[in-house]
Design an enzyme around this catalytic site. Structure first.
Site, PDB file in Angstrom:
ATOM      1  N   MET A  30      44.552  43.154  37.787  1.00  0.00           N
ATOM      2  CA  MET A  30      43.300  43.514  37.107  1.00  0.00           C
ATOM      3  C   MET A  30      43.017  45.001  37.339  1.00  0.00           C
ATOM      4  O   MET A  30      41.886  45.450  37.209  1.00  0.00           O
ATOM      5  CB  MET A  30      42.162  42.645  37.607  1.00  0.00           C
ATOM      6  CG  MET A  30      42.405  41.161  37.286  1.00  0.00           C
ATOM      7  SD  MET A  30      40.913  40.191  37.159  1.00  0.00           S
ATOM      8  CE  MET A  30      40.275  40.307  38.790  1.00  0.00           C
ATOM      9  N   ALA A  32      42.747  48.765  39.363  1.00  0.00           N
ATOM     10  CA  ALA A  32      42.250  49.290  40.648  1.00  0.00           C
ATOM     11  C   ALA A  32      43.352  49.127  41.689  1.00  0.00           C
ATOM     12  O   ALA A  32      43.157  48.536  42.751  1.00  0.00           O
ATOM     13  CB  ALA A  32      40.955  48.603  41.067  1.00  0.00           C
ATOM     14  N   LEU A  33      44.509  49.643  41.355  1.00  0.00           N
ATOM     15  CA  LEU A  33      45.718  49.351  42.126  1.00  0.00           C
ATOM     16  C   LEU A  33      45.727  50.035  43.489  1.00  0.00           C
ATOM     17  O   LEU A  33      45.232  51.138  43.653  1.00  0.00           O
ATOM     18  CB  LEU A  33      46.948  49.782  41.323  1.00  0.00           C
ATOM     19  CG  LEU A  33      47.098  49.140  39.938  1.00  0.00           C
ATOM     20  CD1 LEU A  33      48.409  49.563  39.291  1.00  0.00           C
ATOM     21  CD2 LEU A  33      46.997  47.618  39.986  1.00  0.00           C
ATOM     22  N   HIS A  34      46.325  49.329  44.455  1.00  0.00           N
ATOM     23  CA  HIS A  34      46.490  49.851  45.813  1.00  0.00           C
ATOM     24  C   HIS A  34      47.877  49.451  46.290  1.00  0.00           C
ATOM     25  O   HIS A  34      48.665  48.864  45.506  1.00  0.00           O
ATOM     26  CB  HIS A  34      45.385  49.308  46.730  1.00  0.00           C
ATOM     27  CG  HIS A  34      45.193  47.819  46.606  1.00  0.00           C
ATOM     28  ND1 HIS A  34      46.145  46.918  47.014  1.00  0.00           N
ATOM     29  CD2 HIS A  34      44.189  47.081  46.074  1.00  0.00           C
ATOM     30  CE1 HIS A  34      45.723  45.688  46.777  1.00  0.00           C
ATOM     31  NE2 HIS A  34      44.538  45.757  46.190  1.00  0.00           N
ATOM     32  N   HIS A  37      49.353  46.036  45.457  1.00  0.00           N
ATOM     33  CA  HIS A  37      49.966  45.897  44.130  1.00  0.00           C
ATOM     34  C   HIS A  37      51.347  46.556  44.101  1.00  0.00           C
ATOM     35  O   HIS A  37      52.270  46.046  43.484  1.00  0.00           O
ATOM     36  CB  HIS A  37      49.073  46.537  43.059  1.00  0.00           C
ATOM     37  CG  HIS A  37      47.742  45.888  42.908  1.00  0.00           C
ATOM     38  ND1 HIS A  37      46.574  46.465  43.346  1.00  0.00           N
ATOM     39  CD2 HIS A  37      47.388  44.702  42.374  1.00  0.00           C
ATOM     40  CE1 HIS A  37      45.554  45.671  43.078  1.00  0.00           C
ATOM     41  NE2 HIS A  37      46.016  44.587  42.490  1.00  0.00           N
ATOM     42  N   GLY A 149      50.443  37.939  45.078  1.00  0.00           N
ATOM     43  CA  GLY A 149      50.215  38.269  46.489  1.00  0.00           C
ATOM     44  C   GLY A 149      49.687  37.085  47.287  1.00  0.00           C
ATOM     45  O   GLY A 149      48.871  36.300  46.806  1.00  0.00           O
ATOM     46  N   ASP A 152      45.753  36.122  47.864  1.00  0.00           N
ATOM     47  CA  ASP A 152      45.070  35.092  47.070  1.00  0.00           C
ATOM     48  C   ASP A 152      45.879  33.798  47.187  1.00  0.00           C
ATOM     49  O   ASP A 152      46.499  33.339  46.227  1.00  0.00           O
ATOM     50  CB  ASP A 152      44.969  35.541  45.614  1.00  0.00           C
ATOM     51  CG  ASP A 152      44.096  36.776  45.481  1.00  0.00           C
ATOM     52  OD1 ASP A 152      42.884  36.665  45.701  1.00  0.00           O
ATOM     53  OD2 ASP A 152      44.633  37.864  45.208  1.00  0.00           O
ATOM     54  N   GLN A 155      45.200  30.965  44.851  1.00  0.00           N
ATOM     55  CA  GLN A 155      45.610  31.312  43.486  1.00  0.00           C
ATOM     56  C   GLN A 155      47.114  31.052  43.311  1.00  0.00           C
ATOM     57  O   GLN A 155      47.548  30.535  42.283  1.00  0.00           O
ATOM     58  CB  GLN A 155      45.296  32.791  43.236  1.00  0.00           C
ATOM     59  CG  GLN A 155      45.836  33.328  41.930  1.00  0.00           C
ATOM     60  CD  GLN A 155      45.259  34.688  41.573  1.00  0.00           C
ATOM     61  OE1 GLN A 155      44.199  34.770  40.991  1.00  0.00           O
ATOM     62  NE2 GLN A 155      45.956  35.756  41.904  1.00  0.00           N
ATOM     63  N   SER A 188      41.095  45.379  45.849  1.00  0.00           N
ATOM     64  CA  SER A 188      40.426  46.331  44.949  1.00  0.00           C
ATOM     65  C   SER A 188      38.933  46.408  45.259  1.00  0.00           C
ATOM     66  O   SER A 188      38.271  47.379  44.923  1.00  0.00           O
ATOM     67  CB  SER A 188      40.624  45.895  43.501  1.00  0.00           C
ATOM     68  OG  SER A 188      41.999  45.761  43.243  1.00  0.00           O
TER      69      SER A 188
HETATM   70  O1  PAF Z   1      44.945  38.288  41.217  1.00  0.00           O
HETATM   71  C1  PAF Z   1      44.518  38.883  40.202  1.00  0.00           C
HETATM   72  O2  PAF Z   1      44.420  40.097  40.153  1.00  0.00           O
HETATM   73  C2  PAF Z   1      44.083  38.065  38.997  1.00  0.00           C
HETATM   74  O3  PAF Z   1      43.525  36.862  39.372  1.00  0.00           O
HETATM   75  C3  PAF Z   1      45.225  37.827  37.974  1.00  0.00           C
HETATM   76  C4  PAF Z   1      46.338  36.990  38.578  1.00  0.00           C
HETATM   77  C5  PAF Z   1      45.778  39.170  37.516  1.00  0.00           C
HETATM   78  C6  PAF Z   1      44.683  37.074  36.777  1.00  0.00           C
HETATM   79  O4  PAF Z   1      43.678  37.789  36.133  1.00  0.00           O
END
Ligand code: PAF
Length: 282
Positions: A30, A32-34, A37, A149, A152, A155, A188
């Site tokens: 999404m 706002a990379l660090h 990522h 990652g 999460d 997730q 982020s």
């Molecule tokens: O982990 C994230 O940044 C988000 O949940 C993802 C997997 C990009 C889905 O929007």
């Protein structure tokens, strides 16, 4: 690095690569990379010929309007980071490219108990939104691997189940959590912490690591109780949940030997920011 905003352009490019026998690893983000990522990009480059990433702040996975509005957006800096770290292709769509028929979810997936605990119990509709967008992105990118990652953790469990439910050919690869030097898990959302909050945030990881060592001395219930007390001691952090769960089912365990691996998961409110973290205990 190629940047595509339109689904058809991206697909045209990736079809040519697939026809040439290239494998694809996909790291959705999404923005706002660090460095967390960056580790997903590195991992993608290690396993596949082509690394594809996406930046899309998915509205359907936010349960709080303010969280969506305040979510950091740093696209120019993100593009630089991706290019520097040898990402081959970036997908940068708008909402209408991802959801051409509207944001209403067409499919409902049954994640069973996996979706009802931890984040699922505290963020209504969150995983439905994550599953919806990841499914759509996989439909577009058709990667061999999706790289996500460990930070999460739930997730990754939900996406593993989604891949099964949809008979997907894509496999999930989970990359370890990347931490700041003081132990705070990279996120982020960290940039939204005030300086005094940022100084206090590493306590979360310290306490999780404390649970690992408490396993020799305390019961699971006592270790959880003590961990919550330690996080909330200073008065500025409020624990949403802290649980010790089975690594596959994510159900709370009663004993340390209830599974070959346990995951200590927590979500903590600190000022206006909600941080999550976890560690795996083997
Ligand atoms: O982990 C994230 O940044 C988000 O949940 C993802 C997997 C990009 C889905 O929007």
């Amino acid at each position: 690095m190629y940047i595509f905003k339109k689904v058809s352009d991206l697909q045209h490019h990736l079809e040519k690569e697939s026809e040439a026998g290239k494998t694809i690893a996909f790291a959705p983000t999404m923005g706002a990379l660090h460095d967390g990522h960056v580790s997903l990009i590195d991992q993608s480059n290690e396993i596949a010929d082509i690394c594809v990433s996406s930046i899309f702040v998915n509205p359907t996975q936010f349960d709080q309007k303010e969280d969506l509005e305040k979510y950091p957006r740093t696209v120019d800096a993100d593009i630089e980071i991706l290019a520097k770290n040898k990402c081959d292709v970036l997908f940068l769509p708008e909402v209408e490219d991802v959801y051409p028929d509207g944001m209403e979810a067409k499919e409902q997936y049954d994640f069973g108990q996996l979706g009802n605990v931890l984040e699922g119990a505290h963020r209504s509709g969150h995983f439905e939104g994550v599953a919806q967008v990841v499914n759509r992105l996989l439909e577009i990118v058709k990667p061999n691997w999706i790289v996500m990652g460990q930070k999460d953790y739930q997730q990754t469990a939900i996406i593993r189940r989604l891949l099964k439910l949809t008979n997907s050919k894509t496999e999930i690869v989970v990359s370890p959590t990347i931490r700041e030097e003081d132990g705070l898990a990279m996120s982020s959302r960290n940039v939204r912490l005030e300086p005094d909050e940022r100084a206090e945030a590493p306590i979360i990881n310290e306490v999780l690591e404390g649970v690992r060592t408490a396993a020799d001395k305390l019961s699971v219930a006592m270790a959880k109780k003590e961990a919550i007390l330690k996080i909330e001691k200073s008065g500025s952090m409020k624990v949403d949940y802290l649980d010790i769960v089975h690594f596959e089912t994510l159900q709370s365990v009663k004993n340390w030997d209830d599974a070959e691996q346990l995951v200590v998961c927590t979500a903590v409110h600190l000022g206006k920011v909600r941080l999550i973290d976890n560690i795996i205990i083997t």
